[in-house]
Design an enzyme around this catalytic site. Structure first.
Site, PDB file in Angstrom:
ATOM      1  N   GLY A  30     -40.779  52.801  64.483  1.00  0.00           N
ATOM      2  CA  GLY A  30     -41.961  52.270  64.320  1.00  0.00           C
ATOM      3  C   GLY A  30     -41.781  50.668  64.521  1.00  0.00           C
ATOM      4  N   GLY A  82     -45.461  59.141  60.408  1.00  0.00           N
ATOM      5  CA  GLY A  82     -45.655  59.804  61.546  1.00  0.00           C
ATOM      6  C   GLY A  82     -46.759  59.094  62.687  1.00  0.00           C
ATOM      7  N   GLY A  87     -46.196  56.816  64.564  1.00  0.00           N
ATOM      8  CA  GLY A  87     -45.432  56.671  65.764  1.00  0.00           C
ATOM      9  C   GLY A  87     -45.138  57.931  66.640  1.00  0.00           C
ATOM     10  CD  GLU A 128     -40.592  58.700  61.315  1.00  0.00           C
ATOM     11  OE1 GLU A 128     -40.840  57.751  61.920  1.00  0.00           O
ATOM     12  OE2 GLU A 128     -41.613  59.317  61.067  1.00  0.00           O
TER      13      GLU A 128
END
Length: 229
Positions: free
Chosen positions: A32, A101, A103, A109
């Protein structure tokens, strides 16, 4: 808050976060815009101080950035744990629940987060909310039968939209699609997560619940560290 000011705060928390990185650490690097500043700051420490770290990442984008800065990147499966994972977040509620989320990296993640001894989020103050839900909730789905999953989510009243990349559906690093749910407000995030993750075709949901240990928030008065658990 304009974009220039927001970017300053993101850079500020990125620089603050790398102060928690110690020599010899096994580190998880998120994805991000805020994390990009953190990785830049980490790369500077590696170059200037000879900081010796080994890292796994949550996306191919972060891997490319980190490797270009001389940070040693290895496969997550080659490590039995991570000492610290530093990642961003799209929303953080008063009780330290999160949406991630934005990105498109929520699956990786969450997998990386599961290996962490310490899990840290870095955000600017615009990401703090009383209740989750204003930010669209990402749901990662496999392509096969995804229209049926979308239609079911629509019938449930979750106002789904496809995540797009130009005129094509956005593809995650695992070549899945993302459906964003426009919920407005999430009253019971644990119940919602349980309902969504049990749907056939859903791979993961961008609700990160009861996970984070510390949050570094960029404010106009400097970085503020909040301890969640």
């Amino acid at each position: 808050m304009d974009q220039t000011e927001q970017n300053k705060l993101k850079a500020l928390v990125g620089q603050e976060a790398v102060k928690y990185v110690k020599d010899g650490m096994l580190l998880g690097l998120g994805t991000g815009s805020t994390v990009r500043y953190m990785v830049d700051a980490l790369g500077k420490r590696v170059k200037d101080e000879g900081l010796n770290i080994t890292a796994a990442t949550t996306s191919t984008r972060t891997t490319k950035q980190a490797e270009s800065l001389g940070i040693k990147i290895v496969s997550l499966d080659s490590l039995d744990h991570l000492d610290l994972v530093i990642d961003g977040a799209d929303e953080i509620s008063d009780d330290f629940q999160g949406i991630k989320g934005g990105g498109g990296a929520l699956l990786w993640e969450k997998i990386v987060a599961n290996t962490a001894k310490k899990y840290m989020w870095i955000v600017d103050e615009s990401k703090l909310v009383h209740k989750l839900g204003k930010f669209p909730l990402p749901v990662e789905v496999i392509p096969f039968g995804s229209v049926h999953v979308f239609n079911r989510l629509e019938k449930m009243g979750y106002k789904p939209t496809w995540r797009m990349d130009g005129d094509k559906k956005f593809l995650t690093d695992e070549k899945n699609y993302i459906i964003d749910l426009h919920l407005g407000e999430i009253d019971k995030p644990h119940e919602l997560y349980d309902k969504l993750i049990k749907m056939v075709g859903v791979v993961e949901v961008g609700l990160f619940l009861d996970r984070v240990n510390d949050v570094i928030v960029g404010t106009a008065n400097g970085p503020v560290v909040k301890h969640a658990r």
